[in-house]
Design a protein around this motif. Structure first.
Motif, PDB file in Angstrom:
ATOM      1  N   ASN A  20       0.822  -1.221   0.000  1.00 10.20           N
ATOM      2  CA  ASN A  20       0.000   0.000   0.000  1.00 10.20           C
ATOM      3  C   ASN A  20       0.851   1.263   0.000  1.00 10.20           C
ATOM      4  N   ALA A  21       1.962   1.249   0.736  1.00 14.62           N
ATOM      5  CA  ALA A  21       2.853   2.418   0.745  1.00 14.62           C
ATOM      6  C   ALA A  21       3.461   2.630  -0.640  1.00 14.62           C
ATOM      7  N   LEU A  22       3.907   1.555  -1.270  1.00  9.40           N
ATOM      8  CA  LEU A  22       4.482   1.652  -2.610  1.00  9.40           C
ATOM      9  C   LEU A  22       3.404   2.033  -3.628  1.00  9.40           C
ATOM     10  N   ALA A  23       2.202   1.510  -3.436  1.00 11.78           N
ATOM     11  CA  ALA A  23       1.103   1.800  -4.365  1.00 11.78           C
ATOM     12  C   ALA A  23       0.811   3.297  -4.445  1.00 11.78           C
ATOM     13  N   GLN A  24       1.015   4.018  -3.344  1.00 16.67           N
ATOM     14  CA  GLN A  24       0.786   5.467  -3.372  1.00 16.67           C
ATOM     15  C   GLN A  24       1.683   6.134  -4.411  1.00 16.67           C
ATOM     16  N   ILE A  25       2.916   5.643  -4.524  1.00 21.17           N
ATOM     17  CA  ILE A  25       3.858   6.232  -5.481  1.00 21.17           C
ATOM     18  C   ILE A  25       3.371   6.016  -6.909  1.00 21.17           C
ATOM     19  N   TYR A  26       3.094   4.764  -7.280  1.00 17.96           N
ATOM     20  CA  TYR A  26       2.741   4.533  -8.684  1.00 17.96           C
ATOM     21  C   TYR A  26       1.290   4.878  -8.998  1.00 17.96           C
ATOM     22  N   ALA A  27       0.421   4.944  -8.000  1.00 15.39           N
ATOM     23  CA  ALA A  27      -0.956   5.383  -8.260  1.00 15.39           C
ATOM     24  C   ALA A  27      -0.990   6.886  -8.508  1.00 15.39           C
ATOM     25  N   GLU A  28      -0.296   7.651  -7.656  1.00 11.76           N
ATOM     26  CA  GLU A  28      -0.311   9.109  -7.788  1.00 11.76           C
ATOM     27  C   GLU A  28       0.421   9.577  -9.038  1.00 11.76           C
ATOM     28  N   ARG A  29       1.590   9.031  -9.285  1.00 11.38           N
ATOM     29  CA  ARG A  29       2.402   9.511 -10.418  1.00 11.38           C
ATOM     30  C   ARG A  29       1.972   8.952 -11.758  1.00 11.38           C
ATOM     31  N   PHE A  30       1.512   7.678 -11.763  1.00 13.99           N
ATOM     32  CA  PHE A  30       1.278   7.015 -13.046  1.00 13.99           C
ATOM     33  C   PHE A  30      -0.135   6.459 -13.212  1.00 13.99           C
ATOM     34  N   GLY A  31      -0.982   6.607 -12.193  1.00 10.82           N
ATOM     35  CA  GLY A  31      -2.352   6.108 -12.288  1.00 10.82           C
ATOM     36  C   GLY A  31      -2.442   4.605 -12.410  1.00 10.82           C
ATOM     37  N   LEU A  32      -1.511   3.889 -11.785  1.00  7.74           N
ATOM     38  CA  LEU A  32      -1.481   2.431 -11.880  1.00  7.74           C
ATOM     39  C   LEU A  32      -2.066   1.778 -10.631  1.00  7.74           C
ATOM     40  N   THR A  33      -2.752   0.676 -10.839  1.00  4.99           N
ATOM     41  CA  THR A  33      -3.211  -0.166  -9.741  1.00  4.99           C
ATOM     42  C   THR A  33      -2.102  -1.161  -9.395  1.00  4.99           C
ATOM     43  N   ILE A  34      -2.288  -1.914  -8.328  1.00  3.87           N
ATOM     44  CA  ILE A  34      -1.293  -2.936  -7.969  1.00  3.87           C
ATOM     45  C   ILE A  34      -1.140  -3.953  -9.108  1.00  3.87           C
ATOM     46  N   PRO A  35      -2.233  -4.517  -9.651  1.00  2.19           N
ATOM     47  CA  PRO A  35      -2.035  -5.446 -10.774  1.00  2.19           C
ATOM     48  C   PRO A  35      -1.396  -4.772 -11.990  1.00  2.19           C
TER      49      PRO A  35
END
Length: 150
Positions: A20-35
């Motif tokens: 979840n902590a890492l997901a914040q980085i790629y969700a905010e910057r790149f709009g990516l989900t975990i999958p």
């Protein structure tokens, strides 16, 4: 049994907190989900893979990966091409835009890993890595194998 001392529970909590902590980085910057992140990183690492390969590599259900691939394809980040070895499947690859995200994201993910591990000494990091590998190998031998390799 005390749940907070039960290793599978503790590992799951650690994995969730970290993911979840890492997901914040790629969700905010790149709009990516975990999958979606796992698809991008797997294709960034291996270049070409099938959805089945990605699902097995990321220990995720194939339908979850298929939905992520469809979304990434709509965004122009992943492309499909025929698989000469198996015409029932398609090979997936990153487009130039997908590759650019991977190239931007990989250093950030590695920096996150360094920050996470910074509370451990170098020796502790080596021991942790060896122990995680050993437990993962053993857990795979204990887990029932699904038909179809999802």
């Amino acid at each position: 049994m005390i749940l907070e001392r039960f290793l599978p529970y503790r590992l799951n909590v650690l994995a969730s907190l970290t993911s979840n902590a890492l997901a914040q980085i790629y969700a905010e910057r790149f709009g990516l989900t975990i999958p979606g992140w796992r698809v991008i990183v797997t294709l960034g690492q291996y270049e070409f893979r099938t959805a089945r390969d990605i699902a097995a590599h990321g220990v995720m259900h194939k339908s979850t990966i298929s939905r992520a691939v469809a979304t990434l394809e709509e965004r122009g980040l992943v492309a499909r091409k025929p698989n000469a070895d198996d015409r029932r499947e398609e090979l997936l690859e990153l487009t130039p835009a997908g590759r650019a995200i991977y190239e931007d994201l990989a250093p950030e993910a590695l920096a996150f890993e360094r920050r996470l591990l910074s509370v451990l000494s170098g020796e502790e990091q080596g021991i942790l890595s060896a122990l995680v590998d050993k437990l993962a190998r053993h857990a795979r031998s204990l887990a029932p194998q699904e038909e179809g390799g999802s």
